[in-house]
Design a protein around this motif. Structure first.
Motif, PDB file in Angstrom:
ATOM      1  N   LEU A 140       0.815  -1.215   0.000  1.00  0.00           N
ATOM      2  CA  LEU A 140       0.000   0.000   0.000  1.00  0.00           C
ATOM      3  C   LEU A 140       0.848   1.263   0.000  1.00  0.00           C
ATOM      4  O   LEU A 140       0.472   2.266  -0.606  1.00  0.00           O
ATOM      5  CB  LEU A 140      -0.925   0.018   1.218  1.00  0.00           C
ATOM      6  CG  LEU A 140      -2.047  -0.997   1.263  1.00  0.00           C
ATOM      7  CD1 LEU A 140      -2.902  -0.770   2.497  1.00  0.00           C
ATOM      8  CD2 LEU A 140      -2.914  -0.930   0.003  1.00  0.00           C
ATOM      9  N   ALA A 141       1.968   1.236   0.713  1.00  0.00           N
ATOM     10  CA  ALA A 141       2.816   2.422   0.819  1.00  0.00           C
ATOM     11  C   ALA A 141       4.224   1.984   1.163  1.00  0.00           C
ATOM     12  O   ALA A 141       4.433   0.913   1.742  1.00  0.00           O
ATOM     13  CB  ALA A 141       2.276   3.375   1.877  1.00  0.00           C
ATOM     14  N   ALA A 142       5.206   2.814   0.812  1.00  0.00           N
ATOM     15  CA  ALA A 142       6.604   2.522   1.142  1.00  0.00           C
ATOM     16  C   ALA A 142       7.377   3.833   1.212  1.00  0.00           C
ATOM     17  O   ALA A 142       7.058   4.795   0.493  1.00  0.00           O
ATOM     18  CB  ALA A 142       7.226   1.587   0.107  1.00  0.00           C
ATOM     19  N   PHE A 143       8.423   3.838   2.061  1.00  0.00           N
ATOM     20  CA  PHE A 143       9.204   5.041   2.283  1.00  0.00           C
ATOM     21  C   PHE A 143      10.667   4.673   2.449  1.00  0.00           C
ATOM     22  O   PHE A 143      11.021   3.920   3.366  1.00  0.00           O
ATOM     23  CB  PHE A 143       8.706   5.769   3.542  1.00  0.00           C
ATOM     24  CG  PHE A 143       7.254   6.114   3.503  1.00  0.00           C
ATOM     25  CD1 PHE A 143       6.824   7.291   2.918  1.00  0.00           C
ATOM     26  CD2 PHE A 143       6.320   5.240   4.028  1.00  0.00           C
ATOM     27  CE1 PHE A 143       5.469   7.602   2.872  1.00  0.00           C
ATOM     28  CE2 PHE A 143       4.969   5.535   3.991  1.00  0.00           C
ATOM     29  CZ  PHE A 143       4.542   6.726   3.403  1.00  0.00           C
ATOM     30  N   ARG A 174      -9.232  -3.605   5.905  1.00  0.00           N
ATOM     31  CA  ARG A 174      -9.454  -4.033   4.516  1.00  0.00           C
ATOM     32  C   ARG A 174      -9.512  -2.789   3.635  1.00  0.00           C
ATOM     33  O   ARG A 174     -10.474  -2.036   3.677  1.00  0.00           O
ATOM     34  CB  ARG A 174     -10.747  -4.843   4.405  1.00  0.00           C
ATOM     35  CG  ARG A 174     -11.097  -5.264   2.974  1.00  0.00           C
ATOM     36  CD  ARG A 174     -12.276  -6.218   2.952  1.00  0.00           C
ATOM     37  NE  ARG A 174     -13.415  -5.701   3.685  1.00  0.00           N
ATOM     38  CZ  ARG A 174     -14.324  -4.864   3.180  1.00  0.00           C
ATOM     39  NH1 ARG A 174     -14.204  -4.420   1.931  1.00  0.00           N
ATOM     40  NH2 ARG A 174     -15.351  -4.455   3.914  1.00  0.00           N
ATOM     41  N   SER A 175      -8.466  -2.577   2.860  1.00  0.00           N
ATOM     42  CA  SER A 175      -8.411  -1.382   2.026  1.00  0.00           C
ATOM     43  C   SER A 175      -9.382  -1.497   0.852  1.00  0.00           C
ATOM     44  O   SER A 175      -9.647  -2.587   0.341  1.00  0.00           O
ATOM     45  CB  SER A 175      -6.994  -1.160   1.494  1.00  0.00           C
ATOM     46  OG  SER A 175      -6.638  -2.187   0.586  1.00  0.00           O
ATOM     47  N   GLU A 176      -9.914  -0.354   0.455  1.00  0.00           N
ATOM     48  CA  GLU A 176     -10.716  -0.248  -0.758  1.00  0.00           C
ATOM     49  C   GLU A 176     -10.134   0.875  -1.598  1.00  0.00           C
ATOM     50  O   GLU A 176     -10.011   2.000  -1.136  1.00  0.00           O
ATOM     51  CB  GLU A 176     -12.184   0.022  -0.428  1.00  0.00           C
ATOM     52  CG  GLU A 176     -12.885  -1.144   0.253  1.00  0.00           C
ATOM     53  CD  GLU A 176     -14.374  -0.902   0.470  1.00  0.00           C
ATOM     54  OE1 GLU A 176     -14.892   0.103  -0.069  1.00  0.00           O
ATOM     55  OE2 GLU A 176     -15.005  -1.704   1.170  1.00  0.00           O
ATOM     56  N   GLY A 177      -9.760   0.544  -2.838  1.00  0.00           N
ATOM     57  CA  GLY A 177      -9.100   1.532  -3.682  1.00  0.00           C
ATOM     58  C   GLY A 177      -7.624   1.625  -3.343  1.00  0.00           C
ATOM     59  O   GLY A 177      -7.094   0.883  -2.522  1.00  0.00           O
ATOM     60  N   GLN A 178      -6.969   2.572  -3.990  1.00  0.00           N
ATOM     61  CA  GLN A 178      -5.538   2.738  -3.804  1.00  0.00           C
ATOM     62  C   GLN A 178      -5.236   3.695  -2.658  1.00  0.00           C
ATOM     63  O   GLN A 178      -6.010   4.612  -2.369  1.00  0.00           O
ATOM     64  CB  GLN A 178      -4.893   3.236  -5.092  1.00  0.00           C
ATOM     65  CG  GLN A 178      -4.878   2.185  -6.211  1.00  0.00           C
ATOM     66  CD  GLN A 178      -4.220   2.711  -7.469  1.00  0.00           C
ATOM     67  OE1 GLN A 178      -4.591   3.746  -7.989  1.00  0.00           O
ATOM     68  NE2 GLN A 178      -3.244   1.980  -7.971  1.00  0.00           N
ATOM     69  N   ALA A 179      -4.112   3.492  -2.021  1.00  0.00           N
ATOM     70  CA  ALA A 179      -3.648   4.430  -0.996  1.00  0.00           C
ATOM     71  C   ALA A 179      -2.971   5.622  -1.677  1.00  0.00           C
ATOM     72  O   ALA A 179      -2.446   5.512  -2.785  1.00  0.00           O
ATOM     73  CB  ALA A 179      -2.672   3.742  -0.058  1.00  0.00           C
ATOM     74  N   GLY A 189       3.447   9.887   5.252  1.00  0.00           N
ATOM     75  CA  GLY A 189       2.375   8.968   5.577  1.00  0.00           C
ATOM     76  C   GLY A 189       1.534   8.663   4.356  1.00  0.00           C
ATOM     77  O   GLY A 189       1.941   8.877   3.215  1.00  0.00           O
ATOM     78  N   PHE A 190       0.328   8.158   4.601  1.00  0.00           N
ATOM     79  CA  PHE A 190      -0.566   7.840   3.490  1.00  0.00           C
ATOM     80  C   PHE A 190      -2.006   7.821   3.992  1.00  0.00           C
ATOM     81  O   PHE A 190      -2.277   7.673   5.195  1.00  0.00           O
ATOM     82  CB  PHE A 190      -0.192   6.508   2.834  1.00  0.00           C
ATOM     83  CG  PHE A 190      -0.268   5.300   3.733  1.00  0.00           C
ATOM     84  CD1 PHE A 190      -1.374   4.454   3.707  1.00  0.00           C
ATOM     85  CD2 PHE A 190       0.778   4.991   4.600  1.00  0.00           C
ATOM     86  CE1 PHE A 190      -1.431   3.331   4.526  1.00  0.00           C
ATOM     87  CE2 PHE A 190       0.734   3.865   5.413  1.00  0.00           C
ATOM     88  CZ  PHE A 190      -0.382   3.033   5.379  1.00  0.00           C
ATOM     89  N   THR A 191      -2.929   7.984   3.056  1.00  0.00           N
ATOM     90  CA  THR A 191      -4.354   7.891   3.333  1.00  0.00           C
ATOM     91  C   THR A 191      -4.930   6.730   2.542  1.00  0.00           C
ATOM     92  O   THR A 191      -4.495   6.450   1.419  1.00  0.00           O
ATOM     93  CB  THR A 191      -5.088   9.191   2.965  1.00  0.00           C
ATOM     94  OG1 THR A 191      -4.746   9.567   1.616  1.00  0.00           O
ATOM     95  CG2 THR A 191      -4.713  10.320   3.888  1.00  0.00           C
ATOM     96  N   VAL A 192      -5.931   6.071   3.122  1.00  0.00           N
ATOM     97  CA  VAL A 192      -6.564   4.934   2.459  1.00  0.00           C
ATOM     98  C   VAL A 192      -7.931   4.728   3.099  1.00  0.00           C
ATOM     99  O   VAL A 192      -8.125   4.987   4.292  1.00  0.00           O
ATOM    100  CB  VAL A 192      -5.685   3.667   2.570  1.00  0.00           C
ATOM    101  CG1 VAL A 192      -5.546   3.206   4.008  1.00  0.00           C
ATOM    102  CG2 VAL A 192      -6.222   2.539   1.688  1.00  0.00           C
ATOM    103  N   TYR A 193      -8.889   4.239   2.306  1.00  0.00           N
ATOM    104  CA  TYR A 193     -10.225   3.967   2.826  1.00  0.00           C
ATOM    105  C   TYR A 193     -10.273   2.537   3.347  1.00  0.00           C
ATOM    106  O   TYR A 193      -9.864   1.598   2.671  1.00  0.00           O
ATOM    107  CB  TYR A 193     -11.275   4.155   1.730  1.00  0.00           C
ATOM    108  CG  TYR A 193     -12.694   3.992   2.226  1.00  0.00           C
ATOM    109  CD1 TYR A 193     -13.317   5.010   2.931  1.00  0.00           C
ATOM    110  CD2 TYR A 193     -13.405   2.822   1.990  1.00  0.00           C
ATOM    111  CE1 TYR A 193     -14.621   4.878   3.395  1.00  0.00           C
ATOM    112  CE2 TYR A 193     -14.702   2.672   2.449  1.00  0.00           C
ATOM    113  CZ  TYR A 193     -15.313   3.704   3.145  1.00  0.00           C
ATOM    114  OH  TYR A 193     -16.594   3.552   3.600  1.00  0.00           O
ATOM    115  N   ASP A 194     -10.799   2.387   4.580  1.00  0.00           N
ATOM    116  CA  ASP A 194     -10.897   1.090   5.235  1.00  0.00           C
ATOM    117  C   ASP A 194     -12.327   0.573   5.135  1.00  0.00           C
ATOM    118  O   ASP A 194     -13.254   1.173   5.692  1.00  0.00           O
ATOM    119  CB  ASP A 194     -10.475   1.221   6.699  1.00  0.00           C
ATOM    120  CG  ASP A 194     -10.636  -0.082   7.480  1.00  0.00           C
ATOM    121  OD1 ASP A 194     -10.608  -1.144   6.842  1.00  0.00           O
ATOM    122  OD2 ASP A 194     -10.795  -0.023   8.712  1.00  0.00           O
ATOM    123  N   GLY A 195     -12.504  -0.546   4.410  1.00  0.00           N
ATOM    124  CA  GLY A 195     -13.829  -1.120   4.257  1.00  0.00           C
ATOM    125  C   GLY A 195     -14.367  -1.775   5.512  1.00  0.00           C
ATOM    126  O   GLY A 195     -15.572  -2.053   5.599  1.00  0.00           O
TER     127      GLY A 195
END
Length: 351
Positions: A140-143, A174-179, A189-195
C-alpha cells in the motif's frame, strides 16, 4: 478528529463554476492507450515522476511506461498465470523519491508462493537494481529511509509494517481503492479507505511511531499531498452531500479545516494536481447531459476569472480510476475504463 468548516471566497467561486454557463471543454489528445487487465492493482501513477505502471491484459505482464508516450512501454515481468479472481493478482506500487523511481510488486511463483519484488531505478543514469523483500501482501505504501525501505503491506485483513521496525499497524483492516502517499521533510504517511470501519484513514509516520487517525466517514474517492506551505491536504468526495471536500492541516493530531470545493454527482475517483496557476482539482462525474453520460473535469484557477471548470473527457462509459502528473508544458491525465488511456492537457489551452 476535530474538523472546522470554512467557506472562503475563492471556494465560493469554485461552487459557482459548476453552473453550465461556466464550463469550458477541451479536446485533449490521447498519447497512450493500452489494454489493462481487470485486476485489483489497476495502475499506479506518482505525481512526482512522469511514469506509470500497469498490468497488460494480453501478456499479463507488469509494464512501466513513460506517461507522455515518448518511449515504448517496457515489459518488466510476467506476474501471474492464475485466474483474474486472484485477490492479489496485479498488486503493485510505484512511487518516486529524489532521483529514484521505486516499484514494488507481487510475483506469484505458485498457488502457495508469493514473492515481493523491489525494482529501484535511477532517473538520471538509468541504472536499475532488483531485490527480494521480506514479507508478502498487497503493498500500500513505502518510504525509503537511512535504515532501509519501510513497506506497509495488507495481508489477511491486517496492515503490517515491514522493514527496520516491523509491527502490526491495524487489524482488522481491509483497504478499498488505492492508498495515496505523501512524503516531505515535515510530513510522511498515506491515506486509504478502510472497508472494515467505513472510514477514510490517515497513517502518519511520526518519528518511529505510526499514528492512525480517522479523517471522514466516507472517502472511497480520495487523494492526499503536502502543499507548498507544508500543510497536508486530503481531497475526498462525500456521496451524501454530493460535495468534493478539501481537508487541510499543519499537524494532523490537531484536527483539520474542511473546505467545500465543488458539487459533483457520481464521483468515484479524484486527484490533487499541481498547475502553473496553483492548485487544481481533477475528478470524474456524471454529466448534466444525457449523452455522453460521463465526464472527467478539472477545476483550476484563472487570475482574471477565479476558479474555472474545464471538461477534459466525455464518454458513454464510467471512469473507474484516474491520476495525473505534470510534465513539461502539460498535465498528463491517466484514466481507466475498459482500457487505460492517457490524455495530454496543455497548460496554454487551460489559460
Amino acid at each position: 478528529m476535530k474538523a472546522h468548516y470554512l467557506l472562503p471566497a475563492t471556494l465560493l467561486l469554485a461552487l459557482a463554476a459548476c453552473r453550465p454557463a461556466g464550463v469550458r471543454e477541451l479536446d485533449c489528445p490521447v498519447v497512450l492507450e493500452s489494454p489493462l487487465a481487470p485486476l485489483p492493482g489497476y495502475f499506479c501513477l506518482d505525481p512526482a515522476a512522469p511514469f506509470l505502471s500497469y498490468v497488460d491484459r494480453d501478456s499479463r505482464s507488469l509494464v512501466l511506461a513513460a506517461v507522455d508516450g515518448s518511449s515504448p512501454p517496457a515489459y518488466l515481468d510476467r506476474i501471474t498465470d492464475l485466474p483474474e479472481q486472484d485477490p492479489l493478482a496485479g498488486a503493485h506500487l510505484l512511487f518516486a523519491a529524489g532521483d529514484e523511481l521505486h516499484l514494488l510488486y507481487l510475483d506469484r511463483q505458485s498457488e502457495e508462493s508469493l514473492l515481493l519484488k523491489y525494482v529501484r531505478k535511477s532517473l538520471s543514469t538509468g541504472t536499475t537494481w532488483l531485490d527480494l523483500l521480506p514479507g508478502s501482501g498487497r503493498p500500500l505504501a513505502a518510504f525509503p529511509t537511512a535504515a532501509g525501505l519501510e513497506v506497509f503491506l495488507e495481508r489477511d485483513q491486517t496492515l503490517f509494517r515491514e522493514g527496520p521496525r516491523p509491527q502490526t499497524v491495524r487489524t482488522p483492516f481491509r483497504s478499498e481503492g488505492q492508498a495515496s502517499l505523501f512524503a516531505t521533510e515535515g510530513l510522511r504517511g498515506f491515506t486509504v479507505y478502510d472497508g472494515q470501519t467505513h472510514r477514510l484513514l490517515l497513517f502518519h509516520l511520526r518519528g518511529q511511531e505510526v499514528e492512525s487517525l480517522e479523517v471522514a466517514r466516507f472517502g472511497q474517492a480520495q487523494d492526499s499531498a503536502v502543499d507548498g506551505q507544508g500543510r497536508l491536504q486530503i481531497l475526498t468526495y462525500d456521496p451524501r452531500s454530493f460535495r468534493i471536500l478539501l481537508y487541510r492541516t499543519e499537524d494532523p493530531a490537531s484536527g483539520f479545516q474542511v473546505q467545500p470545493v465543488t458539487l459533483a454527482r457520481g464521483t468515484s475517483s479524484l486527484a490533487l494536481v499541481r498547475l502553473p496557476g496553483g492548485q487544481g482539482f481533477l475528478f470524474n462525474e456524471i454529466s448534466a447531459r444525457q449523452h455522453p453520460r460521463y465526464q472527467v473535469s478539472l477545476l483550476h484557477f484563472l487570475p482574471a476569472e477565479g476558479y474555472q471548470k474545464t471538461v477534459l473527457y466525455r464518454s458513454e462509459y464510467p471512469v473507474t480510476a484516474l491520476r495525473a502528473v505534470p510534465a513539461g508544458e502539460a498535465l498528463y491525465v491517466a484514466l481507466l475504463q475498459e482500457d487505460l488511456r492517457v490524455l495530454r492537457v496543455e497548460y496554454r489551452a487551460l489559460r
